[in-house]
Design a protein around this motif. Sequence first.
Motif, PDB file in Angstrom:
ATOM      1  N   THR A  10     -63.783  32.026 120.400  1.00 17.60           N
ATOM      2  CA  THR A  10     -62.772  32.391 121.398  1.00 17.60           C
ATOM      3  C   THR A  10     -63.186  33.667 122.124  1.00 17.60           C
ATOM      4  O   THR A  10     -63.579  34.654 121.492  1.00 17.60           O
ATOM      5  CB  THR A  10     -61.398  32.610 120.733  1.00 17.60           C
ATOM      6  OG1 THR A  10     -60.999  31.410 120.077  1.00 17.60           O
ATOM      7  CG2 THR A  10     -60.344  32.984 121.774  1.00 17.60           C
ATOM      8  N   VAL A  65     -60.276  31.843 126.160  1.00 14.92           N
ATOM      9  CA  VAL A  65     -61.209  30.771 126.485  1.00 14.92           C
ATOM     10  C   VAL A  65     -61.764  30.213 125.185  1.00 14.92           C
ATOM     11  O   VAL A  65     -62.366  30.943 124.391  1.00 14.92           O
ATOM     12  CB  VAL A  65     -62.355  31.283 127.383  1.00 14.92           C
ATOM     13  CG1 VAL A  65     -63.333  30.138 127.670  1.00 14.92           C
ATOM     14  CG2 VAL A  65     -61.806  31.850 128.680  1.00 14.92           C
ATOM     15  N   ASN A  66     -61.520  28.921 124.943  1.00 13.82           N
ATOM     16  CA  ASN A  66     -62.092  28.256 123.777  1.00 13.82           C
ATOM     17  C   ASN A  66     -63.508  27.832 124.146  1.00 13.82           C
ATOM     18  O   ASN A  66     -63.703  26.895 124.917  1.00 13.82           O
ATOM     19  CB  ASN A  66     -61.246  27.035 123.390  1.00 13.82           C
ATOM     20  CG  ASN A  66     -61.700  26.396 122.088  1.00 13.82           C
ATOM     21  OD1 ASN A  66     -62.896  26.255 121.843  1.00 13.82           O
ATOM     22  ND2 ASN A  66     -60.733  25.978 121.275  1.00 13.82           N
ATOM     23  N   THR A  67     -64.486  28.523 123.596  1.00 14.77           N
ATOM     24  CA  THR A  67     -65.871  28.269 123.999  1.00 14.77           C
ATOM     25  C   THR A  67     -66.445  26.997 123.377  1.00 14.77           C
ATOM     26  O   THR A  67     -67.533  26.559 123.751  1.00 14.77           O
ATOM     27  CB  THR A  67     -66.754  29.476 123.612  1.00 14.77           C
ATOM     28  OG1 THR A  67     -66.650  29.696 122.191  1.00 14.77           O
ATOM     29  CG2 THR A  67     -66.306  30.732 124.344  1.00 14.77           C
ATOM     30  N   THR A  68     -65.692  26.403 122.431  1.00 15.84           N
ATOM     31  CA  THR A  68     -66.132  25.129 121.846  1.00 15.84           C
ATOM     32  C   THR A  68     -65.582  23.950 122.641  1.00 15.84           C
ATOM     33  O   THR A  68     -66.314  23.034 123.017  1.00 15.84           O
ATOM     34  CB  THR A  68     -65.674  25.023 120.386  1.00 15.84           C
ATOM     35  OG1 THR A  68     -66.223  26.118 119.636  1.00 15.84           O
ATOM     36  CG2 THR A  68     -66.134  23.702 119.762  1.00 15.84           C
ATOM     37  N   ASN A  91     -64.122  24.285 125.585  1.00 17.39           N
ATOM     38  CA  ASN A  91     -64.181  24.600 127.013  1.00 17.39           C
ATOM     39  C   ASN A  91     -62.802  24.444 127.674  1.00 17.39           C
ATOM     40  O   ASN A  91     -62.652  23.801 128.719  1.00 17.39           O
ATOM     41  CB  ASN A  91     -65.206  23.719 127.740  1.00 17.39           C
ATOM     42  CG  ASN A  91     -66.630  23.997 127.277  1.00 17.39           C
ATOM     43  OD1 ASN A  91     -66.983  25.137 126.958  1.00 17.39           O
ATOM     44  ND2 ASN A  91     -67.444  22.957 127.216  1.00 17.39           N
ATOM     45  N   THR A  92     -61.791  25.055 127.030  1.00 15.63           N
ATOM     46  CA  THR A  92     -60.433  25.022 127.569  1.00 15.63           C
ATOM     47  C   THR A  92     -59.908  26.448 127.692  1.00 15.63           C
ATOM     48  O   THR A  92     -60.437  27.388 127.080  1.00 15.63           O
ATOM     49  CB  THR A  92     -59.498  24.220 126.660  1.00 15.63           C
ATOM     50  OG1 THR A  92     -59.502  24.787 125.334  1.00 15.63           O
ATOM     51  CG2 THR A  92     -59.926  22.754 126.593  1.00 15.63           C
ATOM     52  N   VAL A  93     -58.853  26.604 128.505  1.00 13.04           N
ATOM     53  CA  VAL A  93     -58.247  27.909 128.747  1.00 13.04           C
ATOM     54  C   VAL A  93     -56.786  27.860 128.317  1.00 13.04           C
ATOM     55  O   VAL A  93     -56.059  26.926 128.681  1.00 13.04           O
ATOM     56  CB  VAL A  93     -58.354  28.309 130.231  1.00 13.04           C
ATOM     57  CG1 VAL A  93     -57.679  29.654 130.469  1.00 13.04           C
ATOM     58  CG2 VAL A  93     -59.816  28.367 130.660  1.00 13.04           C
TER      59      VAL A  93
END
Length: 335
Positions: free
Chosen positions: A55, A72-75, A77-79
């Motif tokens: 995150t 930002v969830n970097t796994t 790819n959501t906000v």
Amino acid sequence: MSQVSDVVLANQGFASFRTELNNILGAINTNNLATSAPASLAAGSMWVDSSSSGTHSVKYYDGSDSIVLFNVNTTANTVDFVDSSVSFDIVNDTSPQLGADLDTNSFNIKIDDAHFIADDDGNEQIIFQKTGSAVNELEVTNAATGNPPILGASGETNVDLKILPKGTGEVVVGTGSADATLTSNGAHNLILDTNSGTNSSNLTITDGANGNVSFTANGTGKFVFNDSAYFPEVDLTDASTIAWDVQAAPVAKVTLTDNRTLGAGTNAVAGQFVSLLVIQDGTGSRTLSFNAVYEFTADTAPTLTTTAAKGDLFIFRYNGAKFLEVGRNLNLTLS
């Protein structure tokens, strides 16, 4: 990924100047991405906190605190916007799409008058019509296993629920592959009338064991049968004493195979007319004695026809105590 202690360029030689400038530009380029706040924070600064695995939290420094704007969830790819008041103007997006289920978050969805929910081809499925100052509405309730979903009315204390076909259309019930049943909700009578009961005849099915089915005409109205109406003829069981349930078999017949007695009719109602056809078997000469509840002309029981295969027909009216003979037709050829 870098941070600097400040963003002020000191007087220095070119090589040191270039190094310091590149460090500052690197911090700007990565939005001060780090696991803790940069020392160069000033009111209005933004930075990215990477202290939580997977995150990136984008934060705004207001001069005393770093406030999380979104994660930002970097796994995936959501906000995820932290502030629930964040909104988007999608008026100019002519084909917006959801990426997951829409949660109204305890708010409502407003639909303009005469607008609709469509299928995936754009065809209307449900059109919503508005009434000014409306206080009554539909409620749709789902159900657990073994229970039916509910389509109901709510609002005022007593609210009708109307189902309106269009034009000469009909209201159709049932699956089309099995009998359809129309029933009341709970231990209550089922009443069928017209115009909410105004100047209407009605049919009432009484709930409960041995409940009546009542036909009531309005005013001087009559019950008109445009086709034949009848009671199916029921065969009584031949026995030494013949049992006759006149509620279940108001039109009955029995074939005598020996000398018999007709027991008192059961489940009768005052005013009821019943009939009994007594038939001799292939031997004939069978006699029938009548229970005292049967009252005949001149207070004398009839003598049956003795001819084999012939029949005698008796009609009675029940007065609440006795079956009064209304008529008889003896020595009848039945086939």
